[in-house]
Design a protein around this motif. Structure first.
Motif, short mmCIF file in Angstrom:
data_model
loop_
_atom_site.label_atom_id
_atom_site.label_comp_id
_atom_site.label_asym_id
_atom_site.label_seq_id
_atom_site.Cartn_x
_atom_site.Cartn_y
_atom_site.Cartn_z
N ASN A 57 0.82 -1.22 0.00
CA ASN A 57 0.00 0.00 0.00
C ASN A 57 0.85 1.27 0.00
O ASN A 57 0.32 2.37 -0.06
N GLU A 58 2.19 1.11 0.07
CA GLU A 58 3.07 2.27 -0.03
C GLU A 58 3.24 2.63 -1.50
O GLU A 58 3.65 1.78 -2.30
N LYS A 59 3.02 3.87 -1.84
CA LYS A 59 3.11 4.22 -3.26
C LYS A 59 4.55 4.15 -3.78
O LYS A 59 4.78 4.11 -4.98
N SER A 64 2.72 -1.47 -5.51
CA SER A 64 1.59 -0.53 -5.52
C SER A 64 1.18 -0.17 -6.94
O SER A 64 0.09 0.34 -7.16
N LEU A 65 2.07 -0.43 -7.89
CA LEU A 65 1.76 -0.14 -9.29
C LEU A 65 0.85 -1.21 -9.89
O LEU A 65 0.42 -1.09 -11.02
N GLY A 66 0.59 -2.25 -9.11
CA GLY A 66 -0.32 -3.28 -9.56
C GLY A 66 0.39 -4.50 -10.13
O GLY A 66 1.60 -4.49 -10.36
N TYR A 67 -0.38 -5.54 -10.36
CA TYR A 67 0.17 -6.80 -10.86
C TYR A 67 0.49 -6.72 -12.34
O TYR A 67 -0.34 -6.32 -13.15
N THR A 68 1.69 -7.06 -12.70
CA THR A 68 2.06 -7.29 -14.09
C THR A 68 2.95 -8.52 -14.08
O THR A 68 3.42 -8.95 -13.01
N ASP A 99 0.16 -10.36 -0.09
CA ASP A 99 0.42 -10.05 -1.50
C ASP A 99 1.04 -8.67 -1.65
O ASP A 99 0.50 -7.68 -1.18
N GLY A 100 2.18 -8.59 -2.33
CA GLY A 100 2.80 -7.31 -2.65
C GLY A 100 3.79 -6.80 -1.62
O GLY A 100 4.51 -5.85 -1.88
N ASN A 101 3.86 -7.43 -0.46
CA ASN A 101 4.82 -6.98 0.55
C ASN A 101 6.17 -7.68 0.33
O ASN A 101 6.21 -8.86 0.02
#
Length: 218
Positions: A57-59, A64-68, A99-101
Motif C-alpha cells: 500500500n506504499e506508493k 503498488s503499481l499493480g500486478y504485471t 500479497d505485494g509486501n
DNA sequence: CCGACGATAGTT
DNA sequence: ACTATCGTCGGT
C-alpha cells in the motif's frame, strides 16, 4: 568436492516460512544473515547489513503499481525472489507475508567462513569492478549498495527473478545477532509530489558500509 | 520508435 | 549538485 560442501551448507539455510511474516519483521531478522551463491563452483558469501521493508500500500513500492508479469514475484508465495533492473543495476528483493509486501536487500559486507571459497573475494572484485575500470574496489565497499551487492554476487534479473531459493542461491543463518539495529523511518522517496515513509534497518556495527542516507528526514 | 524516468553510485 | 547508464513503460 563443492557438492559435498553445498550439501553441508544447505543445512544452514533459513526456512521458507522465515519470510511468511510481516515484511518489517523479515527485514529486521535478515540483518546478519548470509547470502550464499554458487558462482561457477565457488561459494560467494555476503552478510546482510541493511534492508528496507516495502508494503504493497506504499506508493513507493513496485507492488503498488499493480500486478504485471514483470512484478509477479511480489505476489507469489513468501520467500519468492523478486529482482528488477533500474539505474543501470539489478536489485534483490524477497516476497513476504501478504500479497505485494517485500524486503529489499540494500547492502552487505563480504563474509568469510569455512564455507567461503578461498578465491571468492577475487571473483567478487572481478564481477564488480570500479566504474572507471582501474584497479579494484575496496573489499569493504564491494556490496555497499543494492546494485553493487547484486553485481558482486553475479545475481541478475533473468537468472533469478520470480524463482525460489535453491542450493545454488540461498540465505544462511550464521548464528549472529546484531548488537544494535537502527530502524530509520525515512521520509523522502519521491513518488510524484508525495513523500512516503519507508522502514530502513541497519546493523549498527556496520553502519559505515551501509548506503549513505541521501533522503532528508523531516 | 522515442523520450522520460527510476527503491542508484560516484564524482565535483 | 550533477550525471552515467540502461531496461521498462507510455505516447506517438
Amino acid at each position: 568436492m563443492i557438492e559435498v560442501i553445498l550439501n553441508t551448507l544447505i543445512k544452514t539455510q533459513i526456512p521458507t516460512d522465515f519470510f511468511a511474516r510481516d515484511c518489517s519483521e523479515v527485514a529486521k531478522a535478515l540483518l546478519g544473515k548470509v547470502i550464499r551463491v554458487n558462482y561457477r563452483m565457488t561459494i560467494l558469501s555476503v552478510q546482510i547489513i541493511e534492508t528496507e521493508a516495502y508494503y504493497v500500500n506504499e506508493k513507493a513500492s513496485h507492488a503498488s503499481l499493480g500486478y504485471t508479469k514483470k512484478r509477479r514475484a511480489l505476489f507469489m508465495p513468501p520467500g519468492t525472489i523478486y529482482m528488477y533492473y533500474s539505474r543501470a543495476g539489478d536489485s534483490l528483493n524477497v516476497s513476504c507475508l501478504g500479497d505485494g509486501n517485500a524486503v529489499l536487500i540494500k547492502s552487505g559486507i563480504v563474509y568469510q567462513d569455512r564455507y567461503s571459497g578461498h578465491d571468492a573475494i577475487a571473483i567478487m572484485q572481478q564481477l564488480n569492478p570500479p566504474r572507471n575500470g582501474i584497479g579494484h574496489r575496496e573489499v569493504k565497499k564491494l556490496c555497499s549498495g543494492q546494485t553493487l551487492l547484486c553485481r558482486s554476487l553475479g545475481l541478475t534479473v533473468p537468472a533469478w527473478d520470480a524463482r525460489q531459493f535453491n542450493k545454488n542461491f540461498f540465505i544462511s543463518d550464521v548464528d549472529y545477532v546484531p548488537d544494535k539495529i537502527s530502524c530509520t523511518p525515512r521520509l523522502g522517496i519521491p513518488c510524484g509530489r508525495d513523500e512516503h515513509l519507508l522502514l530502513r534497518f541497519v546493523d549498527h556495527s556496520h553502519y559505515q558500509y551501509a548506503t549513505p542516507s541521501r533522503w532528508k528526514i523531516k
